[in-house]
Each structure stands twice: as C-alpha cells, then as structure tokens.
Design an enzyme around this catalytic site. Structure first.
Site, short mmCIF file in Angstrom:
data_model
loop_
_atom_site.label_atom_id
_atom_site.label_comp_id
_atom_site.label_asym_id
_atom_site.label_seq_id
_atom_site.Cartn_x
_atom_site.Cartn_y
_atom_site.Cartn_z
N LYS A 3 0.84 7.12 -2.65
CA LYS A 3 1.68 6.13 -3.33
C LYS A 3 1.15 5.88 -4.75
CE LYS A 3 2.96 4.20 1.12
NZ LYS A 3 2.64 3.26 2.20
N GLN B 107 -1.26 -2.12 3.35
CA GLN B 107 -1.09 -0.93 4.21
C GLN B 107 -1.35 -1.31 5.67
OE1 GLN B 107 -0.06 2.19 2.96
NE2 GLN B 107 0.22 2.60 5.13
N ASP C 187 7.58 -3.83 0.43
CA ASP C 187 7.79 -3.23 1.75
C ASP C 187 8.99 -3.88 2.46
OD1 ASP C 187 6.36 -1.05 2.44
OD2 ASP C 187 4.66 -2.12 3.33
#
Ligand code: NAP
Length: 315
Positions: A63, A107, A130
């Site tokens: 990412k 994460q 997200d």
C-alpha cells in the site's frame, strides 16, 4: 492434468484485476498531480501496523508503494503488539489531528488483546479509508456519500467492467464479514441487485449459489467453491486469498503447476482463492486469485484516500 484440461475446455474468460486497477490508478495519479500543482498538497495515508505479523507487513508495504507510485504521501507507523489501549488510542488521535494525514488504515487482524471494533471507532470517520467505522457503515446503509470499504468497491468495479448490469440480477455472496461480505451486500442492494448473503450456517449452500447470476466467494477456504456452486454463464468473483503450503491441495486444484510448487519450496506457501479454477468451464467470467480482486483493493484504497483529501477540503 487439471490445468491443461482447464485450458482446452475454457468457456468463460479470466477477469484480470490489473487492467481495471490500472485505469483507476491512472485517474488517481493525474488528479493527485493536479492538486499538487494547484494546492501544493497531496493526499496522505498512514498505515498503522500493530505487532509484526509478516502478512500484515507485506500488505502495508504494497500500500505504501502504491502511494509513492501515484504521488500520494504514504507512511507506515509500527507499534508494539503489546501497546496499551490508552497509548494506541493516543496514537490514533494524533493521526486524526495531523492535517497532512487524510487516510488512516489500521491493518487487521490486530494482535490478541486488542478490541478491533473499539480501535476502529477511534479513527476520525472522515479519515476512515477502509470504510469500516460505524458512521461510514451507517451512511452506506442509508445510501448516502461516505468512505466505503475498498475490497467490495473493487468487486463492483470488476463486475461492471464485464458490462454486467446489477439491476435486477440475483447476487449470492458467500461470507458476511464487516470488511467484505456485509458492505458488498449493501452496495449491491443500493444498485438494485437482489442479494442473498450466505455463511457457515447456511443450508444447501451449493444450491443457493447455483441460482446466482453473480456469485462472490469471500470465505477464506481454498478452492471450496466448485462447479456445482455455479450457474452456467454466471459472473464469479473470487475474493479469497489463502496461503496454502500443502502441495497435495494445490495439485487437487491446479494439477501439477511448477510455478506454484516452486513458490511453496521458496516461500513456504502459494496464494489460492476460494474458487476451484475448474469453475471457468461454467462461468462467463472468473477472477483469478491472485491477480483478480487484490489489485482493485489497493487501487480503491488510493481512490478513497484521494476522496478523503477532497472532502476534508470541501473540493
Ligand atoms: P472472515 O472474516 O474470516 O469471514 C469469512 C466468512 O466466510 C464468514 O462470514 C464465514 O461464516 C464464511 N464461511 C467460512 N466458511 C464457510 C463455509 N464453509 N460455508 C459458508 N460460509 C463460510 O474473512 P474475510 O476477512 O471476509 O476474508 C475472506 C477471504 O477474502 C479471505 O481469504 C481473505 O484473505 C480474503 N480477502 C481478500 C482481500 C483482497 O483484497 N483480495 C481483501 C479482504 C479479504 P460465519 O460468519 O458463519 O463464520
């Protein structure tokens, strides 16, 4: 050999993620360059890694690399697995207050001892790239503008790239996680598809799946979805991404595949989706895994970070 057989009998087409992801990445890159020129600012994304899970490290590095390639500011913040609740909250609040940061991505999974929903709720919803903060999920339910989850958005892009219209279609999603199955079900409902969400307690899973015009597998079970789950001509999206180290499992699905066996020898595992590759003989389209949904997830994260940057500045 299963692979050879698959090639000879192919009816459907492999739905590769890269060309679709590349188009989105290019759009993001152009827009980021424009903002750099006119505002002297670029969108910023911080990935928070709690602990040292190697898979999480490698996802975050991908990412970060994507950010750098597209001109965004990308950084990984590494925190000890045993960081206290109060310290973790303070770190996230620090990122909330930092104006250079438009997107915060914690994460998952978090190491044992951390309450995931608690941690997600500390992120400023305007920076929740997200799309899993309760505010963003609520806005999605209401079909209002919001930051929405990257993998489901990627699935939608892939489906649409085949020219398939969602309206009126029967869609079956296997998996009801907060990051994939549930948000995808809402997104497709918002686009007038008729959605059935299946899970581990669903009865006659194959029978239900085989009625779908569009089938999405997001369960985390290598090769579970065989041809008996698939209606002739269905579009099949394989979200699954499973590290498999058993060569017998790989041979059952792919026949003798030297590339995958070498990966197991070298790295200890190969990535396998939830869908048996022989499904290509029945489906009209099937995403490969790896190489299908994965590239879209990262491209959508870049798009979400750019969207967050624009919304936060009223652009
Ligand atoms: P998850 O949180 O573990 O959820 C799995 C879902 O599948 C659950 O709803 C579970 O049902 C259901 N399930 C499991 N076994 C089943 C069975 N035998 N029959 C029917 N349903 C079953 O997983 P996730 O985070 O959604 O991820 C799913 C897969 O997608 C994983 O392989 C993951 O690595 C992959 N993934 C890929 C990307 C990407 O970018 N490519 C992104 C995210 C996830 P219950 O709810 O009843 O337990």
């Amino acid at each position: 050999m299963a692979r050879e057989f698959t090639r000879r009998m192919t009816m459907g087409k492999w739905l590769e993620g890269k060309p679709v992801a590349d188009r989105i990445r290019e759009q993001v890159k152009v827009e980021v360059a424009q903002h750099q020129k006119t505002l002297d600012q670029v969108p910023g994304l911080v990935g928070v890694l709690v602990g040292d899970n190697p898979a999480s490290q490698s996802y975050l590095r991908m990412k970060e690399k994507a950010c750098l390639n597209l001109g965004l500011y990308g950084r990984i913040q590494v925190l000890a697995a045993d960081i206290s609740r109060a310290d973790l909250k303070e770190r996230i609040e620090g990122l909330n207050a930092d104006n250079r940061v438009d997107g915060i991505l914690v994460q998952l999974p978090l190491p044992k001892g951390h309450d995931t929903q608690d941690v997600i709720s500390w992120i400023d919803p305007a920076k929740d790239v997200d799309g899993i903060h309760p505010i963003n999920l609520g806005l999605l339910l209401q079909n209002r503008p919001c930051l929405s989850a990257c993998t489901p958005r990627g699935c939608l892009e892939l489906i649409k790239s085949t020219g398939t219209v969602l309206e009126g279609r029967d869609v079956v999603i296997i998996g009801r996680s907060l990051i994939v199955g549930k948000p995808l079900a809402i997104m497709i409902t918002n686009e007038n598809g008729t959605v059935t969400v299946c899970h581990s307690k669903t009865r006659d899973l194959a029978g239900i799946a085989a009625r779908a015009d569009i089938l999405v597998a997001a369960m985390g079970k290598p090769g579970f979805v065989g041809p008996e789950f698939v209606k002739e001509g269905a579009v099949v999206i394989d979200v699954g991404s499973n590290a498999v180290s058993d060569k017998a499992v790989v041979r059952k699905l792919f026949g003798v595949d030297p590339k995958r066996e070498k990966e197991i020898d070298d790295k200890g595992y190969t990535w396998v989706g939830d869908v048996d590759p022989r499904v290509i003989e029945k489906a009209s389209w099937l995403t490969p895994s790896p190489g299908g949904v994965g590239p879209l997830t990262i491209a959508m994260l870049m798009r979400n970070t750019l969207d967050a940057f624009k919304r936060r500045r009223g652009l």
